[in-house]
Design an enzyme around this catalytic site. Structure first.
Site, PDB file in Angstrom:
ATOM      1  N   CYS B 108       0.819  -1.306   0.212  1.00 27.23           N
ATOM      2  CA  CYS B 108      -0.031   0.135   0.147  1.00 27.23           C
ATOM      3  C   CYS B 108       0.565   1.227   0.090  1.00 27.23           C
ATOM      4  O   CYS B 108       0.349   2.387  -0.020  1.00 27.23           O
ATOM      5  CB  CYS B 108      -0.952  -0.075   1.279  1.00 27.23           C
ATOM      6  N   HIS B 241      -2.937   6.823   3.729  1.00 26.90           N
ATOM      7  CA  HIS B 241      -3.334   5.739   3.112  1.00 26.90           C
ATOM      8  C   HIS B 241      -4.713   5.350   3.409  1.00 26.90           C
ATOM      9  O   HIS B 241      -5.283   5.367   4.743  1.00 26.90           O
ATOM     10  CB  HIS B 241      -2.343   4.499   3.332  1.00 26.90           C
ATOM     11  N   ASN B 271     -10.675   0.043   0.938  1.00 27.82           N
ATOM     12  CA  ASN B 271      -9.122   0.326   0.635  1.00 27.82           C
ATOM     13  C   ASN B 271      -8.939   0.157  -0.770  1.00 27.82           C
ATOM     14  O   ASN B 271      -8.990  -1.123  -1.139  1.00 27.82           O
ATOM     15  CB  ASN B 271      -8.480  -0.687   1.766  1.00 27.82           C
TER      16      ASN B 271
END
Lengths: 312, 312
Positions: B108, B241, B271
């Site tokens: 990520c 994030h 996500n």
């Protein structure tokens, strides 16, 4: 920028051509004639790109202290884990906190892409001591029954310690390095593929790969030589991507160099992807003499290519 | 180094929390309370990280000429093809010959890893006009029936044109950028994983991810501010994030900043991996005023992290 040392790891299981004769009817002679491959290694159950990463690090640690490594770059197109990449696995094993950790996936050219990423970090003064790991577990994604390319692939890994400043007289200096891409060509995105959810490694247009590899590796090799004011006459060895012995021989012929200057391990390892050149560098490390120059050149799926001139 | 412009693409299919209520008995309220997620997007059959790459490039081409791009860096941990990476696909689509093309896979955090790779190429004078693409197809590797993390993931992509020199008054200047890794911590290599051959995305130790994300994102944010002689008082927005709204709120609290300064798209997108921050930057691009400063900060599996301060 210098290559201080290198290590490699090969799984113990050997798969000879007779495996493919039994499975697909491909004869030993047929495989050797077309690819040069006599046998290849296959990772054991439980082995993968991340375990082989630790294997090559342990072997590198026998030669050099890695506790002051300040960047880790990993490379593979046959990942065990795309989140916990082999670079993360390496950082975890070495227990070095807070350093940049990055994995690249640029097919068979990734060794040089990874070293070029390191070159950038060195230029930024964000690192000066890089661990580069190339690890391929082709047999995890290969279909042995694929008569077109199932017999080509092998497993293996290598690790290199690359430093901004010279560490010893035996280091290889990286004199020039370039990478590029030929994905603009017609079949670049369909000739060789590795789709984890759609059949793994396939190579429907091997001939197009062959033609382009034979074109781009000599071209890139000449470019790095030219950047250093050198010619092929100044080259002691050529170490091309280990895709096919016929490609390697064609590269030498195009460069006008004799086969004695070719370094090759595909005969006993098959195509070990982005690890192949680094494994060969490790296998032959003690053979190289002071002052000798080697051109490494790579070409891979997606049609990335590159070349690097190193001098001991 | 400047961000000249950005585009994003989201698949049209919306998956609401009721899908997971039916499948796993997880209520809408339960999911929203723990994650902030109300719905997420799901790629259609035939869509993947490479098709979404072309989608975001087309959208970027509506804003800017890409014919002079001289490096392409792609990023994903949910690859459609690990050999023909999304960077190769981009080069093929744009038909630009002989430029460096590289894909990174650092979970990520990859957006900032990719931009740092570009920073290196700029420092080496090997490139000056970079196309960065982040594309995630989480639903290709997700198990919806996984009650621990199956409801977290969404699909999407973004592309950024990053240039060495300023192109316009509306560019964001990248004032500071750092990446690091915390894979030395105990659960870094087991907390969240994506093993293509062993069950895809799993997150057995979500609480450990939560704790470390809440620690490293504020820490990295403060580090980039300090490098520029600034404090949190100089920050207009924080774009973390997009892993979990509770993590994002915790980051704001630790930094001592009000929630009005938080940029978040996880509510409607879930996500979206390394694409999340770039999608949010694109979604909010026209909102930002001259002189405003944004801190982007990332944390992901393998426990890579990073922060970047940009100023319009």
């Amino acid at each position: 920028m210098y290559i201080h040392t290198v290590s490699h790891y090969l799984p113990t299981a050997v798969v000879g051509n007779e495996h493919f004769t039994q499975l697909n009817g491909l004869s030993n002679d047929w495989i050797i004639e077309r690819t040069g491959i006599q046998e290849r290694r296959k990772a054991a159950p439980g082995e993968n790109t991340n375990t082989m990463t630790i294997d090559v690090i342990r072997r590198l640690q026998e030669k050099v202290d890695l506790s002051t490594v300040d960047i880790i770059v990993g490379a593979t197109y046959t990942p065990y884990d795309t989140i916990v990449s082999l670079a993360h696995e390496a950082q975890h094993y070495l227990e070095i906190a807070d350093i940049p950790v990055i994995s690249v996936s640029t097919a068979c050219s990734s060794l040089l892409n990874a070293i070029e990423v390191v070159e950038g970090y060195f230029a930024l003064n964000k690192a000066s001591r890089a661990l580069v790991i190339v690890s391929e577990h082709n047999t995890a994604y290969n279909n042995d029954q694929d008569t077109i390319s199932g017999h080509l692939w092998g497993d293996g890994a290598a690790a290199l310690l690359i430093t901004k400043e010279r560490q010893s007289e035996n280091d290889f200096a990286i004199k020039a390095l370039l990478t590029g891409g030929a994905a603009h060509t017609a079949k670049a995105t369909t000739a060789v593929m590795m789709k984890p959810n759609e059949g793994g490694v396939t190579m429907p247009f091997g001939r197009d790969v062959f033609i382009n590899a034979c074109q781009y590796m000599p071209k890139a090799s000449l470019q790095v030589l030219e950047r250093c004011g050198l010619t092929v006459d100044d080259v002691d060895y050529v170490l091309p991507h280990q895709a096919n012995l016929r490609i390697s021989r064609n590269v030498m012929k195009t460069l006008g160099l004799p086969e004695e200057k070719l370094i090759s391990n595909i005969q006993l390892l098959g195509n070990t992807g982005c690890a192949g050149c680094a494994i060969a560098l490790s296998e032959n490390w003690d053979m190289f003499q002071k002052g000798q120059r080697i051109v490494l050149t790579v070409f891979g799926g997606g049609y990335s290519y590159g070349a690097m001139l190193i001098e001991k």
